[in-house]
Structure formats: structure tokens, C-alpha cells
Design a protein around this motif. Structure first.
Motif, mmCIF file in Angstrom:
data_model
loop_
_atom_site.group_PDB
_atom_site.id
_atom_site.type_symbol
_atom_site.label_atom_id
_atom_site.label_comp_id
_atom_site.label_asym_id
_atom_site.label_seq_id
_atom_site.Cartn_x
_atom_site.Cartn_y
_atom_site.Cartn_z
ATOM 1 N N UNK A 41 0.835 -1.203 0.000
ATOM 2 C CA UNK A 41 0.000 0.000 0.000
ATOM 3 C C UNK A 41 0.872 1.257 0.000
ATOM 4 N N UNK A 42 1.899 1.264 0.827
ATOM 5 C CA UNK A 42 2.791 2.421 0.879
ATOM 6 C C UNK A 42 3.546 2.588 -0.435
ATOM 7 N N UNK A 43 3.987 1.471 -1.013
ATOM 8 C CA UNK A 43 4.715 1.553 -2.277
ATOM 9 C C UNK A 43 3.847 2.105 -3.394
ATOM 10 N N UNK A 44 2.571 1.761 -3.377
ATOM 11 C CA UNK A 44 1.667 2.292 -4.396
ATOM 12 C C UNK A 44 1.574 3.811 -4.277
ATOM 13 N N UNK A 45 1.484 4.295 -3.053
ATOM 14 C CA UNK A 45 1.434 5.745 -2.841
ATOM 15 C C UNK A 45 2.717 6.428 -3.266
ATOM 16 N N UNK A 46 3.837 5.815 -2.951
ATOM 17 C CA UNK A 46 5.136 6.381 -3.331
ATOM 18 C C UNK A 46 5.278 6.381 -4.846
ATOM 19 N N UNK A 47 4.857 5.304 -5.477
ATOM 20 C CA UNK A 47 4.939 5.223 -6.940
ATOM 21 C C UNK A 47 4.083 6.314 -7.587
ATOM 22 N N UNK A 48 2.901 6.542 -7.055
ATOM 23 C CA UNK A 48 2.022 7.587 -7.597
ATOM 24 C C UNK A 48 2.643 8.966 -7.391
ATOM 25 N N UNK A 49 3.240 9.180 -6.230
ATOM 26 C CA UNK A 49 3.907 10.463 -5.963
ATOM 27 C C UNK A 49 5.063 10.677 -6.943
ATOM 28 N N UNK A 50 5.800 9.618 -7.249
ATOM 29 C CA UNK A 50 6.919 9.708 -8.186
ATOM 30 C C UNK A 50 6.405 10.085 -9.582
ATOM 31 N N UNK A 51 5.331 9.430 -10.013
ATOM 32 C CA UNK A 51 4.751 9.734 -11.322
ATOM 33 C C UNK A 51 4.287 11.189 -11.361
ATOM 34 N N UNK A 52 3.625 11.624 -10.300
ATOM 35 C CA UNK A 52 3.155 13.015 -10.236
ATOM 36 C C UNK A 52 4.317 13.992 -10.279
ATOM 37 N N UNK A 53 5.398 13.671 -9.580
ATOM 38 C CA UNK A 53 6.569 14.543 -9.566
ATOM 39 C C UNK A 53 7.183 14.646 -10.956
ATOM 40 N N UNK A 55 5.590 14.319 -13.785
ATOM 41 C CA UNK A 55 4.690 15.151 -14.579
ATOM 42 C C UNK A 55 4.907 16.625 -14.254
ATOM 43 N N UNK A 56 5.045 16.926 -12.964
ATOM 44 C CA UNK A 56 5.283 18.314 -12.555
ATOM 45 C C UNK A 56 6.597 18.838 -13.121
ATOM 46 N N UNK A 57 7.639 18.011 -13.094
ATOM 47 C CA UNK A 57 8.928 18.431 -13.652
ATOM 48 C C UNK A 57 8.803 18.750 -15.132
ATOM 49 N N UNK A 58 8.095 17.884 -15.858
ATOM 50 C CA UNK A 58 7.908 18.110 -17.293
ATOM 51 C C UNK A 58 7.128 19.395 -17.543
ATOM 52 N N UNK A 62 8.289 22.987 -19.444
ATOM 53 C CA UNK A 62 7.514 23.597 -20.525
ATOM 54 C C UNK A 62 7.133 25.028 -20.163
ATOM 55 N N UNK A 63 6.698 25.222 -18.927
ATOM 56 C CA UNK A 63 6.321 26.568 -18.471
ATOM 57 C C UNK A 63 7.510 27.519 -18.508
ATOM 58 N N UNK A 64 8.679 27.052 -18.088
ATOM 59 C CA UNK A 64 9.874 27.898 -18.124
ATOM 60 C C UNK A 64 10.216 28.296 -19.551
ATOM 61 N N UNK A 65 10.107 27.347 -20.461
ATOM 62 C CA UNK A 65 10.393 27.638 -21.870
ATOM 63 C C UNK A 65 9.405 28.661 -22.415
ATOM 64 N N UNK A 66 8.132 28.450 -22.120
ATOM 65 C CA UNK A 66 7.105 29.388 -22.599
ATOM 66 C C UNK A 66 7.283 30.771 -21.984
#
Length: 101
Positions: A41-53, A55-58, A62-66
Motif C-alpha cells: 500500500x505504501x509503495x503504491x502511494x510512493x509510486x504515484x507520488x513519483x509519477x506526479x513529480x 509530470x510536474x517536472x515536465x 515547458x512553463x519555463x520555456x514558454x
């Protein structure tokens, strides 16, 4: 008679030990299953947080470039407007391009 009581006592003790060992094994198995479930259960949450991070980095890149592109365009527009204003000031002083001809 005494030996039969001792044998009965030993037999009951052996049965209790076996029951206790069986219960101990059940507790260990249950605790292990619970631990694995909690970790999963904890790993699933960590994995989701990693995916979200990621996405945020990407999106941040893009925002910095724009933003940099927008700033560059804004500076070009400001220069264009400033040059236009300067051209109007020169023409207001009385000399015009037509007069120069």
C-alpha cells in the motif's frame, strides 16, 4: 497410578505445546501478510507520488520555456513601440519626411 498421571500430564503438555506452536505459526503468517499488505500500500502511494513529480517536472520545464519565449517577445514588442514613439517624436518637431524631400 502415579506413572499414568505423569504420562497423561506429559500428553496434555505435548498437545498444548503443539496447539501453541500452531497458533504461533498462524500469528507469524498473519503478521507477515499484514506487513506485506502495508508495504504494498505504501509503495503504491510512493509510486504515484513519483509519477506526479515527473509530470510536474515536465510541466515546469515547458512553463519555463514558454515564459522565456514570452519575455523575449515582450521585449521585442517594447522595442518596437519605443522605436515607433521615437519616430513620432521626430516627426512632431516640425520636420517630416515629406519636408525633407
Amino acid at each position: 497410578m502415579l506413572s499414568s498421571l505423569v504420562k497423561e500430564h506429559q500428553a496434555r503438555q505435548q498437545i498444548r505445546k503443539e496447539v501453541q506452536e500452531k497458533r504461533r505459526q498462524e500469528v507469524v503468517t498473519s503478521a507477515t501478510a499484514l506487513t506485506h499488505a502495508l508495504v504494498d500500500h505504501l509503495n503504491a502511494g510512493v509510486a504515484q507520488a513519483y509519477v506526479n513529480q515527473k509530470k510536474l517536472d515536465t510541466e515546469t520545464k515547458i512553463l519555463q520555456t514558454n515564459a522565456a519565449q514570452f519575455a523575449k517577445q515582450t521585449m521585442q514588442w517594447l522595442k518596437l513601440v519605443e522605436d515607433f514613439n521615437q519616430a513620432l517624436k521626430v516627426n512632431r518637431t516640425g520636420s517630416s519626411d515629406v519636408d525633407n524631400l
